[in-house]
Design an enzyme around this catalytic site. Structure first.
Site, PDB file in Angstrom:
ATOM      1  N   LEU A  39       0.816  -1.218   0.000  1.00  0.00           N
ATOM      2  CA  LEU A  39       0.000   0.000   0.000  1.00  0.00           C
ATOM      3  C   LEU A  39       0.844   1.259   0.000  1.00  0.00           C
ATOM      4  O   LEU A  39       0.442   2.281  -0.531  1.00  0.00           O
ATOM      5  CB  LEU A  39      -0.930   0.020   1.216  1.00  0.00           C
ATOM      6  CG  LEU A  39      -2.070  -0.992   1.218  1.00  0.00           C
ATOM      7  CD1 LEU A  39      -2.838  -0.895   2.515  1.00  0.00           C
ATOM      8  CD2 LEU A  39      -2.999  -0.772   0.038  1.00  0.00           C
ATOM      9  N   GLY A  40       1.976   1.208   0.638  1.00  0.00           N
ATOM     10  CA  GLY A  40       2.787   2.409   0.631  1.00  0.00           C
ATOM     11  C   GLY A  40       3.725   2.462   1.809  1.00  0.00           C
ATOM     12  O   GLY A  40       3.658   1.635   2.727  1.00  0.00           O
ATOM     13  N   GLY A  41       4.578   3.445   1.765  1.00  0.00           N
ATOM     14  CA  GLY A  41       5.537   3.592   2.842  1.00  0.00           C
ATOM     15  C   GLY A  41       5.677   5.047   3.198  1.00  0.00           C
ATOM     16  O   GLY A  41       5.397   5.924   2.391  1.00  0.00           O
ATOM     17  N   GLY A  42       6.068   5.287   4.388  1.00  0.00           N
ATOM     18  CA  GLY A  42       6.316   6.654   4.822  1.00  0.00           C
ATOM     19  C   GLY A  42       7.446   6.641   5.806  1.00  0.00           C
ATOM     20  O   GLY A  42       8.120   5.614   5.967  1.00  0.00           O
TER      21      GLY A  42
ATOM     22  N   GLY B 264       6.891   3.809   8.534  1.00  0.00           N
ATOM     23  CA  GLY B 264       6.762   2.388   8.300  1.00  0.00           C
ATOM     24  C   GLY B 264       6.256   2.087   6.900  1.00  0.00           C
ATOM     25  O   GLY B 264       6.054   2.986   6.089  1.00  0.00           O
ATOM     26  N   ASN B 265       6.079   0.809   6.659  1.00  0.00           N
ATOM     27  CA  ASN B 265       5.551   0.362   5.383  1.00  0.00           C
ATOM     28  C   ASN B 265       4.280  -0.435   5.637  1.00  0.00           C
ATOM     29  O   ASN B 265       4.175  -1.139   6.647  1.00  0.00           O
ATOM     30  CB  ASN B 265       6.568  -0.513   4.658  1.00  0.00           C
ATOM     31  CG  ASN B 265       7.673   0.333   4.072  1.00  0.00           C
ATOM     32  OD1 ASN B 265       7.489   0.974   3.040  1.00  0.00           O
ATOM     33  ND2 ASN B 265       8.813   0.373   4.751  1.00  0.00           N
ATOM     34  N   VAL B 266       3.353  -0.323   4.709  1.00  0.00           N
ATOM     35  CA  VAL B 266       2.055  -0.938   4.919  1.00  0.00           C
ATOM     36  C   VAL B 266       1.708  -1.872   3.772  1.00  0.00           C
ATOM     37  O   VAL B 266       1.893  -1.526   2.599  1.00  0.00           O
ATOM     38  CB  VAL B 266       0.945   0.136   5.039  1.00  0.00           C
ATOM     39  CG1 VAL B 266      -0.343  -0.500   5.525  1.00  0.00           C
ATOM     40  CG2 VAL B 266       1.359   1.251   5.972  1.00  0.00           C
TER      41      VAL B 266
ATOM     42  N   LYS C 288       0.940  -2.735   9.247  1.00  0.00           N
ATOM     43  CA  LYS C 288       1.990  -1.718   9.204  1.00  0.00           C
ATOM     44  C   LYS C 288       3.191  -2.216   9.983  1.00  0.00           C
ATOM     45  O   LYS C 288       3.089  -2.572  11.153  1.00  0.00           O
ATOM     46  CB  LYS C 288       1.501  -0.397   9.795  1.00  0.00           C
ATOM     47  CG  LYS C 288       2.629   0.644   9.887  1.00  0.00           C
ATOM     48  CD  LYS C 288       2.135   2.071   9.891  1.00  0.00           C
ATOM     49  CE  LYS C 288       1.500   2.452  11.204  1.00  0.00           C
ATOM     50  NZ  LYS C 288       1.327   3.923  11.290  1.00  0.00           N
TER      51      LYS C 288
ATOM     52  N   ASP D 290      -2.960  15.961  13.665  1.00  0.00           N
ATOM     53  CA  ASP D 290      -2.407  15.692  12.334  1.00  0.00           C
ATOM     54  C   ASP D 290      -3.517  15.372  11.351  1.00  0.00           C
ATOM     55  O   ASP D 290      -3.360  14.524  10.494  1.00  0.00           O
ATOM     56  CB  ASP D 290      -1.406  14.531  12.412  1.00  0.00           C
ATOM     57  CG  ASP D 290      -0.520  14.469  11.168  1.00  0.00           C
ATOM     58  OD1 ASP D 290      -0.359  15.524  10.515  1.00  0.00           O
ATOM     59  OD2 ASP D 290      -0.005  13.386  10.857  1.00  0.00           O
TER      60      ASP D 290
END
EC number: 2.7.11.24
Lengths: 366, 474
Positions: free
Chosen positions: B124-127, B130-132, B150, B252
Site C-alpha cells: 500500500l505504501g511507505g512513509g 513504516g511500510n504498509v 503496518k 495531524d
C-alpha cells in the site's frame, strides 16, 4: 518565465474569435499591439493545476515541434485570478483536417512517416525532460501555416505531468503518512510516458489507413466495447488498405500498441526504428487515408470521444477510484439515518419483488 | 488499453529467515526536524548502525541464496507445497508462528492464519514511520477481512520515535468508534531480549482522501460530489467529537490521514501524533502537522498551549479542499503560508494580538505586526466558483477563524445546520472516559521499548481480530 502582473490588454488586443477549447480553458485570437502579429491566447483560472500546465508548457516550449509560449500574464477579472498564456498562432489547423482536405493528390506512406517523425521528435523532447504529455491526440497536433512544408506542432499541456517527481514540489510534504500512500506514486514514470507511445501508435495507424485501429468492424460505427478491444489488443490490418503498407510500418505499430505498458517500446526505441530513423526512404506508396477519412467524417467525433476516454482511463493510472453515490452506498451510519431505516437496500425482498415486476412486464409485452 | 499492474505482478517473494533493512524508498524525513524537539536523552546509536549493516549483509546473502534456488529450479512458486516448513517455530510474546514474506525488499513477519499468497498481498505504501501492506485474514467472528499490516520503521531508533510508536499502539487500542481506525492485532516475532520490530494490524479502511483528491487533480475528473463532501465532513466531526471528549487532540488531521471506502465510510487513521491533554504539558512541539493543515496558533503563536481547536482549523482546511479540489493554504514555507492564511482570513485583530502578547512575548506580536495586514475576505465570493451552499460557507467561516477561542467547537459544529440531514445525537457518542496516555515524562528509548512490549503482551484481541489457528484450544 516570469508572469507579467500588468493587464494583458496593455500589450495585446484581444479578439472575440475563439480558436479552440482546451481542457482547462478556451483559446481566443489576439494581436500584439506593437507588431500587429497574431497570437493565440489561452485563458486559465489560476489554480495549481493551471500553474502546472503553464510551467510544463513553458518548459517544453522552444522545440521546433512544440507550440511555443510567448508571454504569460497573471491578471484578475472580477476578483478571479487568471493566467493568460500568449502562444504561437497555429494557422494551419489540425493534422487530419489537412489530410482529409487534400483530395486529388494521394497521401503516401512516406508522408505519413514524415509526420510520425515530427510527432516523435516532439515527444522525445518532452520525455527527455521527464515530461509525459498524456493527452496526445489528433486535436492537439496543429500546423503552423497552411503551406505544404509547414511544421506540425504539439500543444495543450493540460494533462502533462513531470515524471521524475511524484508530486509538484509543495505537495511532497503532504504525503509522508505511513498509511495508504498511493502505490501509483511510486514508479509510474514508465507508465505515464507509455501513454504517449500508445497515442503515437493510434495516430500512425489512422495516418496509414484513415480509420482507427480499434473498430468493431471496419466501416461500421464504433462499438461500445472498444475499451475491451484495446485492453486485449484486438486490432487487425484489414484489406485492402493495409495490403501495400510496408511490413516495417506494421512492425512499429505492433510495438507501439502493446497492451502492457511496460512492454511498449520507448520513444528512443521508436526513433531508432527504421521506419522513423529512415523516414525519407520509406516507400512512396499511395494510401487510402484521404478518401477513408472523408467517408468516415461522421464517425470522426466518435473516434475523438473514444480516444479521449481511452487516454483518460490510461491517465488514471493503475487504479480507477470510484466512490458510490450515497444513495447506492451500503453504509451503516447512513442506513441508521435514513428515515425509519426504509432504504430499499435494507430489504432484499424489495429487490426480488422488483425483479418479478419486470418479468411480468416483459411477459405482457411479449 | 494499458493493462493495470495487478497485485500479482508485485515483487512478492517468500523468505525463510528474518532479516531486514530499512527501505530505501522513503527518506527519513521527519527526523531532521529534531531540532524542534524538547531535549531528550539521545543515546549514541552506533551499535544500531552496526546492527543494521550486519542485517544488510545477511539479507543480501539470503537474497543470493534465494535467487540461486529460483534459477536452479526455474520455479518461482516453490512455496505452496511446503507450507508447513515455511512457518517459523512459535516465537514472540504469544508464541505465535510466522511466515516471513519479502515485499519490496522489506521482510514482513505475517502471523499464521493470515493470507500469505503472493497474489493476495498488496503493497500500500511507505512513509517515514513504516511500510504498509494489505492482505486478508479470517477473523474470530468467522468473517474474512481485508487488513492493513503496518511494519514500523526502526521503532526504537530514538526516544522521540519510540514514544510515537507507544502513543499510536496505545491509542489504536483505546479508540472505539465507527469513524476511527482501531488495532485488530499488534505483534512482534521477536523475543523480549531482542525486541526490534513492531507490527500493527488494522482493518483496511479504503483509500486516503489524499489519494482521491490527488486523482481528482491529476486527471481532472470529479470523484466526490457535494453529498459525499457533506457526509465526509459529518463523519470527521463525529469522530472528533469522540476524540476531543477523551481529551485527545489528533494534531495531524489531513487528507492523507483520512480513509474513505467506496461506500463512503470514513475512518481517521494514524494517531502517531495525537497526544493527551490530561497532563499539563509544556512540550507540545510545533512541528507536528503537515503544515498546510496546521492552525495559525500552532505554527505562529501560543505554541505551548494549543487546544483541540487546532483540529477544527485543520477540518476547515480539509472542507475547503474537498470543495475546491485544491489545498487551501499550500505555503512552501511558513511565511508564504501565513500570507495565504491572512489573505483569506484577515490579519489578527487587536484583541488577538493582545492575547498573543500575553501568552508569548511582545517579540512575536511585533513580528506579526511587521507583516502586511489583510482584511478578511468574503468567503461567499472567494468560493463562489464552486457553488457551495450557504450552510457550507457558514460552517467554513466558523472553522477558519484565527482566534481559536472564537473558533467553533466540535460540539457546536456537529449541530450546525449544514449537517442537519445526518444529525442523530444518540448516535454521536462521546468517549466514556478521559484517555490518559501516560506518555509525557521523558524516557529512554529502551524504556519506551519496554512499554511497547507490555502493550503487545497485554493486547486484548477483539472479535474482529484475525483468528490464530488453534486459538480456541489454547
Amino acid at each position: 518565465m516570469a508572469f507579467h502582473e500588468y493587464p494583458v490588454t496593455q500589450d495585446y488586443r484581444i479578439s472575440r474569435k475563439v480558436l479552440g477549447v482546451g481542457i482547462n480553458g478556451k483559446v481566443v485570437e489576439c494581436e500584439h499591439r506593437q507588431s500587429g502579429d497574431k497570437f493565440a491566447l489561452k485563458v486559465l483560472r489560476d489554480t495549481q493545476k493551471a500553474r502546472r500546465e503553464v510551467e510544463l508548457h513553458v518548459m517544453a516550449s522552444g522545440h521546433g515541434h512544440v507550440v511555443s509560449v510567448h508571454d504569460v500574464y497573471k491578471n484578475s477579472y472580477n476578483g478571479v485570478d487568471c493566467l493568460l498564456v500568449v502562444m504561437e498562432n497555429m494557422k494551419g489547423g489540425e493534422l487530419f483536417n489537412r489530410i482529409q482536405e487534400r483530395g486529388q493528390k494521394a497521401f503516401t506512406e512516406r508522408e505519413a512517416a514524415g509526420i510520425v517523425n515530427e510527432i516523435c521528435s516532439a515527444v522525445a523532447h518532452l520525455h527527455r525532460m521527464s515530461i509525459a504529455h498524456r493527452d496526445l491526440k489528433p486535436e492537439n497536433l496543429l500546423y503552423v501555416t497552411t503551406a505544404s512544408n509547414a511544421a506540425l506542432k504539439l500543444t495543450d499541456f493540460g494533462f502533462a505531468k513531470k515524471t521524475d517527481e511524484s508530486e509538484p514540489q509543495g505537495l511532497k510534504t503532504a504525503c509522508f503518512t505511513p498509511y495508504y500512500c498511493a502505490p501509483e506514486v511510486l514508479g509510474t514514470e514508465k507508465y505515464d510516458k507509455s501513454c504517449d507511445l500508445w497515442s503515437i501508435g493510434v495516430i500512425m495507424y489512422i495516418l496509414l489507413c484513415g480509420y482507427p485501429p480499434f473498430y468493431s468492424q471496419h466501416g461500421q460505427p464504433m462499438s461500445p466495447g472498444m475499451k475491451a478491444k484495446i485492453k486485449s489488443g484486438q486490432y487487425t490490418f484489414p484489406s485492402p488498405e493495409w495490403d501495400c503498407v510496408s511490413e516495417a510500418a506494421k512492425d512499429l505499430i505492433r510495438k507501439l500498441l502493446r497492451t502492457e505498458p511496460t512492454e511498449r517500446i520507448t520513444i528512443e526505441q521508436t526513433m531508432e526504428h527504421k521506419w522513423i530513423s529512415h523516414y525519407r526512404r520509406v516507400p512512396d506508396t499511395p494510401l487510402f487515408t484521404s478518401s477513408n477519412l472523408n467517408d468516415q467524417r461522421e464517425q470522426w467525433t466518435d473516434m475523438q470521444d473514444e480516444m479521449e476516454a481511452t487516454l483518460a482511463s490510461m491517465r488514471v493510472g493503475p487504479e480507477n477510484i470510484q466512490i458510490k453515490s450515497l444513495g447506492d452506498s451500503n453504509n451503516k451510519l447512513l442506513a441508521k439515518r435514513r428515515k425509519g431505516g426504509a432504504s430499499p437496500k435494507d430489504d432484499p425482498m424489495d429487490d426480488i419483488k422488483e425483479e418479478e415486476k419486470d418479468d411480468e412486464e416483459e411477459k405482457m409485452i411479449s | 488499453m494499458a493493462s493495470v499492474p495487478s497485485s500479482s505482478s508485485l515483487p512478492v517473494s517468500h523468505v525463510r529467515r528474518h532479516e531486514d533493512v530499512s527501505t530505501p524508498s522513503a527518506p527519513p524525513t521527519k527526523r531532521s526536524n529534531n531540532q524542534s524537539q524538547p531535549p531528550e536523552s539521545y543515546e549514541p546509536n552506533t551499535w544500531l548502525q552496526q546492527q543494521r549493516e550486519q542485517e544488510q549483509q545477511k539479507k543480501l546473502a539470503a537474497e543470493n541464496i534465494k535467487k540461486q534456488s529460483i534459477e536452479a529450479t526455474g520455479n518461482n512458486e516453490m512455496v505452496g507445497e511446503e507450507e508447513e516448513d515455511i512457518l517459523s517455530k512459535p516465537c514472540g510474546p504469544h508464541k505465535r508462528r510466522f511466515q516471513f514474506v519479502m515485499i519490496r525488499n522489506i521482510t514482513f513477519a505475517i502471523p499464521e492464519g493470515y493470507d500469505v499468497e503472493p497474489n493476495s498481498i498488496e503493497y500500500l505504501g511507505g512513509g517515514s514511520f513504516g511500510n504498509v501492506i494489505k492482505t486478508s485474514a479470517v477473523c474470530r467472528d468467522g468473517l474474512r477481512r481485508y487488513v492493513a499490516i503496518k511494519k514500523m520503521r526502526e521503532p526504537f531508533f530514538d526516544p522521540h520515535h519510540a514514544r510515537r510508536i507507544f502513543r499510536e499502539t496505545k491509542l489504536l487500542q483505546l479508540m472505539r468508534h465507527d469513524n476511527i481506525i482501531c488495532a485488530l492485532d499488534i505483534y512482534t516475532p521477536d523475543e523480549e531480549n531482542d525486541f526490534r520490530d513492531v507490527y500493527v494490524v488494522t482493518e483496511f479502511a479504503g483509500r486516503s482522501l489524499y489519494q482521491i483528491l490527488k486523482q481528482q487533480r491529476d486527471y481532472g475528473r470529479r470523484v466526490l460530489t457535494d453529498e459525499h463532501i457533506k457526509f465526509i465532513i459529518y463523519q470527521i466531526i463525529r469522530a472528533l467529537k469522540y476524540i476531543h471528549s477523551a481529551n485527545i487532540i489528533h494534531r495531524d488531521l489531513k487528507p492523507g490521514n483520512l480513509a474513505l471506502t467506496d461506500d463512503s465510510d470514513l475512518m481517521i487513521l494514524d494517531f502517531g501524533l495525537a497526544r493527551s491533554l490530561e497532563k499539563k504539558d509544556t512540550s507540545l512541539t510545533q512541528y507536528v502537522q503537515t503544515r498546510w493543515y496546521r492552525s495559525p496558533e500552532v505554527i505562529y503563536w501560543k505554541i505551548d498551549s494549543y487546544t483541540n481547536l487546532a483540529d477544527m482549523w485543520s477540518l476547515g482546511c480539509i472542507a475547503a479542499e474537498l470543495l475546491t479540489g485544491e489545498p487551501l493554504f499550500p505555503g512552501d514555507e511558513p511565511n508564504a503560508q501565513y500570507q495565504r492564511i491572512t489573505q483569506l482570513c484577515g490579519s489578527p485583530d487587536e484583541e488577538l494580538l493582545t492575547k498573543i502578547e500575553n501568552d508569548n512575548s511582545s517579540a512575536i506580536k511585533a513580528v506579526i505586526q511587521s507583516y502586511t495586514t489583510h482584511k478578511r475576505r468574503n468567503f461567499r465570493d472567494v468560493f463562489s466558483a464552486h457553488n457551495p451552499s450557504e450552510d457550507f460557507i457558514d460552517l467554513l467561516e466558523k472553522l477558519l477563524v484565527l482566534d481559536p477561542e472564537k473558533r467553533i467547537t466540535v460540539e457546536e459544529a456537529i449541530q450546525h445546520p449544514y449537517l442537519a440531514e445526518f444529525s442523530l445525537p444518540e448516535d454521536e457518542p462521546r468517549a466514556d472516559h478521559i484517555f490518559d496516555l501516560d506518555d509525557s515524562q521523558a524516557r529512554t528509548r529502551f524504556e519506551w521499548r519496554d512499554a511497547v512490549w507490555k502493550e503487545i503482551m497485554n493486547y486484548k484481541r477483539l472479535s474482529s481480530s484475525p483468528l490464530i489457528p488453534g486459538e480456541a484450544d489454547r
